[in-house]
Design an enzyme around this catalytic site. Structure first.
Site, PDB file in Angstrom:
ATOM      1  CB  SER A  46     -67.008 -31.079 -71.215  1.00  0.00           C
ATOM      2  OG  SER A  46     -67.586 -30.548 -70.427  1.00  0.00           O
ATOM      3  CD  GLU A  47     -66.997 -33.228 -74.828  1.00  0.00           C
ATOM      4  OE1 GLU A  47     -67.980 -34.233 -74.963  1.00  0.00           O
ATOM      5  OE2 GLU A  47     -67.065 -32.064 -74.753  1.00  0.00           O
ATOM      6  CB  THR A  48     -58.913 -32.680 -74.435  1.00  0.00           C
ATOM      7  OG1 THR A  48     -59.238 -31.627 -73.097  1.00  0.00           O
ATOM      8  CG2 THR A  48     -57.541 -31.983 -75.096  1.00  0.00           C
ATOM      9  CG  HIS A  81     -68.428 -28.352 -77.024  1.00  0.00           C
ATOM     10  ND1 HIS A  81     -68.430 -29.738 -75.922  1.00  0.00           N
ATOM     11  CD2 HIS A  81     -67.480 -27.748 -76.458  1.00  0.00           C
ATOM     12  CE1 HIS A  81     -67.345 -29.527 -75.253  1.00  0.00           C
ATOM     13  NE2 HIS A  81     -66.784 -28.398 -75.430  1.00  0.00           N
TER      14      HIS A  81
END
Length: 287
Positions: A46-48, A81
Protein backbone atom coordinates in the site's frame (compact mmCIF):
# COMPACT_ATOMS: atom_id res chain seq x y z
CA UNK A 1 23.23 0.67 -7.31
CA UNK A 2 23.61 1.72 -3.69
CA UNK A 3 22.51 -0.32 -0.72
CA UNK A 4 20.20 1.33 1.80
CA UNK A 5 19.17 0.13 5.23
CA UNK A 6 15.64 -1.22 5.00
CA UNK A 7 12.86 -2.35 7.30
CA UNK A 8 9.37 -3.69 6.70
CA UNK A 9 7.08 -2.94 9.61
CA UNK A 10 3.66 -4.41 10.38
CA UNK A 11 1.36 -1.62 11.61
CA UNK A 12 -1.91 -1.80 13.56
CA UNK A 13 -1.11 -5.46 14.17
CA UNK A 14 -2.28 -6.87 17.50
CA UNK A 15 -0.83 -10.27 16.53
CA UNK A 16 1.83 -11.60 14.15
CA UNK A 17 1.28 -10.61 10.50
CA UNK A 18 -2.22 -9.22 11.10
CA UNK A 19 -1.76 -5.54 10.20
CA UNK A 20 -0.62 -3.49 7.22
CA UNK A 21 3.04 -3.67 6.19
CA UNK A 22 5.01 -0.60 5.17
CA UNK A 23 8.43 -0.70 3.50
CA UNK A 24 10.82 1.87 4.99
CA UNK A 25 14.09 2.97 3.35
CA UNK A 26 16.51 4.76 5.69
CA UNK A 27 18.80 7.69 4.85
CA UNK A 28 17.29 8.00 1.39
CA UNK A 29 18.36 11.59 0.62
CA UNK A 30 20.35 10.52 -2.45
CA UNK A 31 17.39 8.84 -4.16
CA UNK A 32 15.51 10.78 -6.82
CA UNK A 33 11.75 10.80 -7.35
CA UNK A 34 11.80 8.26 -10.16
CA UNK A 35 13.77 5.72 -8.12
CA UNK A 36 11.48 6.14 -5.12
CA UNK A 37 8.41 5.65 -7.29
CA UNK A 38 9.95 2.63 -8.99
CA UNK A 39 10.75 0.97 -5.68
CA UNK A 40 7.21 1.61 -4.44
CA UNK A 41 5.83 -0.07 -7.55
CA UNK A 42 8.23 -2.96 -7.02
CA UNK A 43 7.32 -3.58 -3.37
CA UNK A 44 3.65 -3.41 -4.40
CA UNK A 45 2.62 -2.59 -0.84
CA UNK A 46 0.00 0.00 0.00
CA UNK A 47 2.84 2.39 0.84
CA UNK A 48 6.62 2.56 0.73
CA UNK A 49 8.37 5.35 2.61
CA UNK A 50 11.71 7.10 2.50
CA UNK A 51 13.34 8.69 5.53
CA UNK A 52 15.29 11.87 4.81
CA UNK A 53 16.84 14.75 6.70
CA UNK A 54 14.33 17.50 7.45
CA UNK A 55 14.34 20.67 5.40
CA UNK A 56 15.85 23.78 6.96
CA UNK A 57 12.34 25.07 7.66
CA UNK A 58 11.27 21.73 9.11
CA UNK A 59 14.32 21.50 11.34
CA UNK A 60 13.71 25.03 12.62
CA UNK A 61 10.14 24.01 13.44
CA UNK A 62 11.29 20.95 15.38
CA UNK A 63 11.14 18.12 12.82
CA UNK A 64 13.26 15.06 13.59
CA UNK A 65 13.13 13.73 10.00
CA UNK A 66 11.29 14.18 6.73
CA UNK A 67 9.15 11.44 5.22
CA UNK A 68 8.11 10.84 1.63
CA UNK A 69 5.28 8.40 1.09
CA UNK A 70 4.59 6.52 -2.15
CA UNK A 71 1.83 4.15 -3.20
CA UNK A 72 2.25 2.01 -6.33
CA UNK A 73 0.32 4.76 -8.12
CA UNK A 74 2.00 7.91 -6.83
CA UNK A 75 3.10 10.04 -3.89
CA UNK A 76 0.91 11.05 -0.95
CA UNK A 77 1.31 14.12 1.28
CA UNK A 78 0.28 12.10 4.34
CA UNK A 79 -0.70 8.59 5.31
CA UNK A 80 -1.23 7.07 8.75
CA UNK A 81 0.18 3.56 8.84
CA UNK A 82 3.36 4.72 7.03
CA UNK A 83 3.74 7.47 9.64
CA UNK A 84 3.66 4.99 12.53
CA UNK A 85 5.75 2.35 10.76
CA UNK A 86 8.40 4.86 9.71
CA UNK A 87 8.62 6.37 13.20
CA UNK A 88 9.04 2.84 14.57
CA UNK A 89 11.80 2.08 12.05
CA UNK A 90 13.58 5.39 12.68
CA UNK A 91 13.58 4.87 16.44
CA UNK A 92 14.67 1.24 16.11
CA UNK A 93 17.60 2.32 13.93
CA UNK A 94 18.85 4.64 16.67
CA UNK A 95 17.02 7.85 15.88
CA UNK A 96 17.06 10.29 18.77
CA UNK A 97 14.13 12.73 18.81
CA UNK A 98 14.61 16.23 20.11
CA UNK A 99 11.72 15.72 22.53
CA UNK A 100 11.32 12.77 24.89
CA UNK A 101 7.59 12.29 24.48
CA UNK A 102 7.09 12.65 20.71
CA UNK A 103 8.75 12.16 17.37
CA UNK A 104 8.08 15.03 14.96
CA UNK A 105 7.68 14.06 11.30
CA UNK A 106 7.87 16.51 8.42
CA UNK A 107 5.80 15.48 5.39
CA UNK A 108 3.62 16.93 2.66
CA UNK A 109 0.93 18.21 5.05
CA UNK A 110 3.46 19.80 7.40
CA UNK A 111 4.52 18.52 10.82
CA UNK A 112 2.89 15.46 12.38
CA UNK A 113 3.59 14.44 15.97
CA UNK A 114 3.94 10.77 16.90
CA UNK A 115 3.46 10.10 20.60
CA UNK A 116 5.75 7.47 22.10
CA UNK A 117 5.32 7.84 25.83
CA UNK A 118 2.08 5.93 26.46
CA UNK A 119 1.88 2.43 25.01
CA UNK A 120 1.91 1.84 21.24
CA UNK A 121 2.90 4.66 18.92
CA UNK A 122 0.09 7.07 18.00
CA UNK A 123 -0.01 10.04 15.64
CA UNK A 124 -1.94 13.25 16.15
CA UNK A 125 -4.71 13.43 13.55
CA UNK A 126 -3.84 16.29 11.18
CA UNK A 127 -6.52 18.84 10.29
CA UNK A 128 -8.79 17.96 7.39
CA UNK A 129 -7.91 19.59 4.09
CA UNK A 130 -11.49 19.07 2.93
CA UNK A 131 -14.56 18.38 5.03
CA UNK A 132 -18.33 18.73 4.85
CA UNK A 133 -21.03 17.09 2.79
CA UNK A 134 -20.20 15.43 -0.51
CA UNK A 135 -22.19 16.33 -3.63
CA UNK A 136 -25.14 14.04 -4.39
CA UNK A 137 -23.48 12.64 -7.52
CA UNK A 138 -20.34 11.72 -5.56
CA UNK A 139 -22.42 10.01 -2.88
CA UNK A 140 -24.36 8.13 -5.55
CA UNK A 141 -21.17 7.04 -7.31
CA UNK A 142 -19.60 5.81 -4.07
CA UNK A 143 -22.78 4.00 -3.02
CA UNK A 144 -23.12 2.31 -6.40
CA UNK A 145 -19.44 1.31 -6.40
CA UNK A 146 -19.83 -0.35 -3.01
CA UNK A 147 -22.97 -2.21 -4.06
CA UNK A 148 -24.94 -1.16 -1.00
CA UNK A 149 -28.53 0.06 -0.93
CA UNK A 150 -28.87 3.85 -0.62
CA UNK A 151 -30.91 3.45 2.57
CA UNK A 152 -27.98 1.62 4.20
CA UNK A 153 -25.81 4.75 3.85
CA UNK A 154 -26.66 6.95 6.83
CA UNK A 155 -24.27 9.80 6.07
CA UNK A 156 -21.40 10.81 3.78
CA UNK A 157 -18.72 13.48 4.09
CA UNK A 158 -15.30 14.51 2.91
CA UNK A 159 -12.71 13.38 5.47
CA UNK A 160 -9.65 14.29 3.45
CA UNK A 161 -6.37 14.76 5.32
CA UNK A 162 -4.17 14.20 2.26
CA UNK A 163 -5.15 11.08 0.31
CA UNK A 164 -8.58 12.47 -0.67
CA UNK A 165 -10.99 10.38 1.40
CA UNK A 166 -14.75 10.32 1.03
CA UNK A 167 -16.25 8.77 4.18
CA UNK A 168 -19.49 6.78 4.19
CA UNK A 169 -21.23 5.82 7.44
CA UNK A 170 -23.41 2.75 7.00
CA UNK A 171 -25.91 1.04 9.25
CA UNK A 172 -23.82 -1.86 10.55
CA UNK A 173 -20.50 -3.68 10.54
CA UNK A 174 -22.28 -6.51 8.71
CA UNK A 175 -23.01 -4.11 5.84
CA UNK A 176 -19.34 -3.07 5.77
CA UNK A 177 -18.19 -6.70 5.59
CA UNK A 178 -20.73 -7.60 2.89
CA UNK A 179 -19.39 -4.99 0.44
CA UNK A 180 -18.16 -6.35 -2.88
CA UNK A 181 -16.87 -3.23 -4.63
CA UNK A 182 -17.07 -2.46 -8.32
CA UNK A 183 -13.72 -0.73 -8.75
CA UNK A 184 -14.50 0.39 -12.30
CA UNK A 185 -17.51 2.34 -11.01
CA UNK A 186 -15.42 3.74 -8.14
CA UNK A 187 -12.92 5.23 -10.59
CA UNK A 188 -10.58 7.69 -8.89
CA UNK A 189 -12.63 8.06 -5.71
CA UNK A 190 -10.92 7.14 -2.44
CA UNK A 191 -13.72 5.69 -0.37
CA UNK A 192 -13.74 4.73 3.30
CA UNK A 193 -16.66 2.97 4.98
CA UNK A 194 -17.47 2.60 8.67
CA UNK A 195 -20.27 0.77 10.48
CA UNK A 196 -20.94 -0.14 14.13
CA UNK A 197 -20.58 -3.61 15.61
CA UNK A 198 -23.35 -5.09 17.71
CA UNK A 199 -22.91 -5.01 21.47
CA UNK A 200 -22.10 -8.74 21.49
CA UNK A 201 -19.47 -8.36 18.76
CA UNK A 202 -17.92 -5.36 20.48
CA UNK A 203 -17.20 -7.49 23.51
CA UNK A 204 -16.04 -10.53 21.54
CA UNK A 205 -13.83 -8.65 19.08
CA UNK A 206 -12.59 -5.79 21.23
CA UNK A 207 -13.71 -3.33 18.55
CA UNK A 208 -16.50 -0.81 18.28
CA UNK A 209 -16.66 -0.33 14.52
CA UNK A 210 -15.62 -2.06 11.28
CA UNK A 211 -13.77 -0.05 8.62
CA UNK A 212 -12.82 -0.69 4.99
CA UNK A 213 -10.85 1.48 2.54
CA UNK A 214 -10.81 1.40 -1.27
CA UNK A 215 -8.26 3.34 -3.35
CA UNK A 216 -8.03 1.70 -6.80
CA UNK A 217 -6.81 4.92 -8.41
CA UNK A 218 -3.58 4.65 -6.40
CA UNK A 219 -3.03 1.00 -7.25
CA UNK A 220 -4.50 -0.25 -3.95
CA UNK A 221 -7.89 -1.93 -4.54
CA UNK A 222 -8.44 -2.39 -0.78
CA UNK A 223 -6.05 -1.12 1.85
CA UNK A 224 -5.70 -3.58 4.76
CA UNK A 225 -5.57 -1.07 7.65
CA UNK A 226 -5.63 2.68 7.12
CA UNK A 227 -4.46 5.29 9.59
CA UNK A 228 -5.31 8.40 7.57
CA UNK A 229 -8.87 7.22 6.92
CA UNK A 230 -9.42 6.31 10.57
CA UNK A 231 -8.08 9.73 11.58
CA UNK A 232 -10.47 11.49 9.20
CA UNK A 233 -13.43 9.38 10.30
CA UNK A 234 -12.61 10.12 13.94
CA UNK A 235 -12.53 13.89 13.37
CA UNK A 236 -15.87 13.69 11.57
CA UNK A 237 -17.80 11.27 13.77
CA UNK A 238 -16.56 12.14 17.25
CA UNK A 239 -17.29 15.82 16.63
CA UNK A 240 -20.88 14.94 15.80
CA UNK A 241 -21.27 12.57 18.75
CA UNK A 242 -21.85 9.58 16.47
CA UNK A 243 -18.80 7.84 17.93
CA UNK A 244 -17.42 8.24 21.45
CA UNK A 245 -14.33 10.30 22.14
CA UNK A 246 -12.27 7.12 22.37
CA UNK A 247 -12.92 3.83 20.58
CA UNK A 248 -11.33 0.93 18.68
CA UNK A 249 -11.78 0.20 14.96
CA UNK A 250 -11.24 -3.18 13.32
CA UNK A 251 -10.03 -3.24 9.73
CA UNK A 252 -8.64 -5.78 7.29
CA UNK A 253 -11.10 -8.58 7.96
CA UNK A 254 -12.18 -8.84 4.33
CA UNK A 255 -8.58 -9.24 3.11
CA UNK A 256 -7.39 -11.73 5.71
CA UNK A 257 -6.00 -9.28 8.27
CA UNK A 258 -7.12 -8.46 11.79
CA UNK A 259 -6.00 -4.88 12.38
CA UNK A 260 -6.91 -2.75 15.38
CA UNK A 261 -6.79 1.04 15.33
CA UNK A 262 -7.12 2.84 18.66
CA UNK A 263 -8.63 6.33 18.62
CA UNK A 264 -8.13 8.42 21.76
CA UNK A 265 -9.24 11.99 22.40
CA UNK A 266 -6.89 13.76 24.80
CA UNK A 267 -7.92 16.32 27.39
CA UNK A 268 -6.84 19.12 25.04
CA UNK A 269 -9.17 17.82 22.33
CA UNK A 270 -6.47 16.39 20.07
CA UNK A 271 -7.24 13.02 18.53
CA UNK A 272 -4.51 10.40 18.60
CA UNK A 273 -4.59 7.38 16.27
CA UNK A 274 -2.44 4.46 17.34
CA UNK A 275 -1.67 0.79 17.09
CA UNK A 276 0.95 -1.87 17.59
CA UNK A 277 4.02 -1.71 15.29
CA UNK A 278 6.43 -4.62 14.75
CA UNK A 279 9.46 -5.03 12.49
CA UNK A 280 9.08 -8.17 10.38
CA UNK A 281 11.98 -7.75 7.93
CA UNK A 282 15.26 -5.91 8.35
CA UNK A 283 18.28 -5.72 6.08
CA UNK A 284 19.21 -3.62 3.09
CA UNK A 285 17.81 -2.77 -0.32
CA UNK A 286 19.87 -2.32 -3.49
CA UNK A 287 18.57 0.84 -5.13
Amino acid sequence: MTRYSFRQVDVFAPGPLTGNPVAVVHDADALDDDRMAAFARWTNLSETTFLLAPTAEGRAAGADYRLRIFTPGGELPFAGHPTLGSAHAWLEAGGEPARDDVVVQECGVGLVEVRRDAGPLAFAAPPLLRSGDVAPDVREQATAALGVAPEQVLDAAWVDNGPGWVGLRVDSAATVLAIRPDLAVMGDLKVGVVGPHTDADREALGADVEVRAFVPGLGVPEDPVTGSLNAGLALWLTAGGVLPASYVARQGTAVGRDGRVTVTTADDGRIWVGGVTTTVLAGDAAL
